[in-house]
Design an enzyme around this catalytic site. Sequence first.
Site, mmCIF file in Angstrom:
data_model
loop_
_atom_site.group_PDB
_atom_site.id
_atom_site.type_symbol
_atom_site.label_atom_id
_atom_site.label_comp_id
_atom_site.label_asym_id
_atom_site.label_seq_id
_atom_site.Cartn_x
_atom_site.Cartn_y
_atom_site.Cartn_z
ATOM 1 N N SER A 66 0.755 -1.205 0.197
ATOM 2 C CA SER A 66 -0.173 0.070 0.125
ATOM 3 C C SER A 66 1.011 1.269 0.084
ATOM 4 O O SER A 66 1.619 1.410 -0.930
ATOM 5 C CB SER A 66 -0.954 0.056 1.145
ATOM 6 N N ASP A 94 -3.078 6.187 -3.171
ATOM 7 C CA ASP A 94 -2.092 5.892 -2.488
ATOM 8 C C ASP A 94 -1.391 4.573 -3.244
ATOM 9 O O ASP A 94 -2.013 4.527 -4.461
ATOM 10 C CB ASP A 94 -2.386 5.067 -0.753
ATOM 11 N N ASP A 103 -6.130 1.965 -2.953
ATOM 12 C CA ASP A 103 -7.454 1.840 -2.285
ATOM 13 C C ASP A 103 -7.862 3.188 -1.469
ATOM 14 O O ASP A 103 -8.826 2.994 -0.488
ATOM 15 C CB ASP A 103 -7.582 0.580 -1.476
ATOM 16 N N ARG A 114 -4.098 4.851 20.890
ATOM 17 C CA ARG A 114 -4.090 3.476 20.587
ATOM 18 C C ARG A 114 -3.098 2.852 20.036
ATOM 19 O O ARG A 114 -2.160 3.821 19.347
ATOM 20 C CB ARG A 114 -5.321 3.507 19.624
ATOM 21 N N GLY A 157 -1.977 -1.236 14.767
ATOM 22 C CA GLY A 157 -2.178 -2.398 14.325
ATOM 23 C C GLY A 157 -1.013 -2.889 13.204
ATOM 24 O O GLY A 157 -1.211 -3.975 12.841
ATOM 25 N N THR A 158 -0.226 -1.992 12.826
ATOM 26 C CA THR A 158 0.489 -2.193 11.651
ATOM 27 C C THR A 158 1.861 -2.101 11.970
ATOM 28 O O THR A 158 2.879 -2.529 11.222
ATOM 29 C CB THR A 158 -0.101 -1.535 10.466
ATOM 30 N N ARG A 204 -0.247 5.240 18.524
ATOM 31 C CA ARG A 204 -0.575 6.449 18.069
ATOM 32 C C ARG A 204 -1.487 7.464 19.140
ATOM 33 O O ARG A 204 -2.252 6.808 19.482
ATOM 34 C CB ARG A 204 -1.296 6.322 16.705
HETATM 35 C C1 16G Z 1 -4.517 -0.586 7.718
HETATM 36 C C2 16G Z 1 -5.580 -0.606 7.132
HETATM 37 C C3 16G Z 1 -6.484 0.756 7.435
HETATM 38 C C4 16G Z 1 -6.038 1.545 8.873
HETATM 39 C C5 16G Z 1 -4.475 1.301 9.056
HETATM 40 C C6 16G Z 1 -4.363 1.679 10.474
HETATM 41 C C7 16G Z 1 -6.856 -1.962 5.960
HETATM 42 C C8 16G Z 1 -7.120 -2.530 4.376
HETATM 43 N N1 16G Z 1 -6.112 -1.161 6.093
HETATM 44 O O1 16G Z 1 -3.597 0.335 6.650
HETATM 45 O O2 16G Z 1 -7.710 0.779 7.285
HETATM 46 O O3 16G Z 1 -6.469 2.736 8.655
HETATM 47 O O4 16G Z 1 -4.148 -0.082 8.907
HETATM 48 O O5 16G Z 1 -3.079 1.459 10.749
HETATM 49 O O6 16G Z 1 -7.779 -2.612 6.787
HETATM 50 P P1 16G Z 1 -2.487 1.425 12.314
HETATM 51 O O7 16G Z 1 -3.220 0.492 13.063
HETATM 52 O O8 16G Z 1 -1.096 1.176 12.374
HETATM 53 O O9 16G Z 1 -2.804 2.953 12.903
HETATM 54 MG MG MG Z 2 -3.667 1.272 0.220
#
Ligand code: 16G
Ligand code: MG
Length: 565
Positions: free
Chosen positions: A81, A296, A300, A517, A520-521, A526
């Site tokens: 992404s 992006d 998406d 929070r 999640g990635t 944050r």
């Molecule tokens: C991912 C999610 C997006 C969310 C982002 C938050 C999908 C396809 N993509 O990119 O929706 O805004 O994570 O990231 O679900 P974070 O948890 O690192 O803040």
């Molecule tokens: Mg994307």
Amino acid sequence: MSNTAQALKSLQLRNNLPIAALAAACEQYPKPEGHLYSYGTAGFRSHSKWFEPVVFRVGVIAALRSKRHSSKFIGVMITASHNPEDDNGVKIVDPRGEMLQTEWEPYCTKIANAPDPASFITALDDLCTKFKIDVSKRSKVVYAYDTRPSCPALVKALQLGLAAMETETINEGVRTTPQLHYMTRALNTQGTKDDYGEPSIPGYYKKLSSAWKRLIRRREEGSLLIDCANGVGAIAMKELLEYLSDDFKATLVNTDVFVPGVLNNMCGADYVKTKQELPPSLKGVLKAGQRGCSLDGDADRLMYYYLDEKNIFHMLDGDKISALIAGYLVEKVKLCGFKEPPRVGVVQTAYANGNSTKYMQKTKALPLVCVSTGVKHLHHAAEKFGIGVYFEANGHGTVLFSSDTLENIRKHEPQTPTQDDNTKDLKALIDLINSTVGDAISDMLLVEVILNHLRYDARAWDSLYTDLPNKLVKVNVKNRADFQTEVAERRLTHPAELQRFVDSQVAKYPDGRGFIRPSGTEDAVRVYAEAASKFEAEQLANYLAGWTYDFGGMDPAQRPKEYLR
Ligand code: 16G
Ligand code: MG
């Protein structure tokens, strides 16, 4: 006999998995030691150099998922992404084009982290038993990938996993994420009453462009500037423009798809949202009053913006897009004259600007729910409405029409020419919108149609409400799992003391709101704050960041100086 052979021989499996093929393939892609993968909000993500073993294993999982769904097509998308070019990611798409069912996520994580062939096969066996998978069924997988240089090697790994399971495959090549979601749904619904469209990429373009032509009225002169983030969106946009008639005038920028190092670099939707400024490459290109938008890296997400007559930048983010669409649809539904009008509702996350929430609920009287970050949460909440509009502030979103609503619209008999025109519009809108997932290109066409129907320019759209100034800060901590939340991530349950501090600070600021929070990635936490003025929003965010840093077990002496305490 080697250790592996011995371990495999002593396996006691409950399902008839192709052990020899799986073990041989697994040995070609050994899991690197010391790397832990997790199937998170957007599937697996990692630096691409550690990633082939994961993608191989996802191939096997996708095949099993297809068997679980009576041999329906499952989608696999390889993309990271908006993330840096050297990263990559992979996610599994369910038969209706939706995100993988969450119950499978921990199994994916376990399978990806299995250290050797025997434990890999055991983890697969557990998955098959848990979800009662009939391994003898056929499997079908459709896959695509973005423009990252690491993709070809990852595709090879995926193909090996699919081949080990003797899967029937369709390779869609370099495509946007939403195109892959569309393909998955279209393949599975072909010839049924839920037919989603011709299952091909030209079919996708035809569906969108023909809906556009049915909807668009005479357009004003002027061209939309589209920043393609040097990603796959550039390819899709060029192809789509061939299908749209001359009255769609667009200028594409940042289309250097195969130039190393430029993907998402100082451009794209994420750049615009996080920096809240025009990408440098658009300076002098975007004219005052002209609309611009950024996609992006996998197309998406969508961000709109314009420069006013003083050349001041104004951003129209996911919340503004949502407000425009929801406000328009609620009026459109009224004009159709339904006996039982479908209920239009909005789904947001904690990041939604406070004034957007107020606008939807108070000015437009729209029902609204707030859910946790991540498309899967928004999508499921939006399914509960007749027409559910969901957007994240970062520009990812779409509109869902429930099956009852679709049936209602199909059967509806308009009583007046106005009702008839509006019902036709609504039917065309359903075709224009890619409901499988947020789709920057489909969303962009939708926004342009609505602006055209309402005769709005960017400024008129922007004036629906005024954004509260806000700031988002990323804070590194020792362990993000130490931060736990409730009420759709708006409050911390742990550390409770930190939440008490948030409450006491927020209360000091007019229109103040703030939350913390875990990401999640990424391995980070944050911090978001908004308040009546820019200065106050930044100050509040910096206070919350300072306390988060210290509560995160970091050395206070090392605290970045902008974090206050
Ligand atoms: C991912 C999610 C997006 C969310 C982002 C938050 C999908 C396809 N993509 O990119 O929706 O805004 O994570 O990231 O679900 P974070 O948890 O690192 O803040
Ligand atoms: Mg994307």
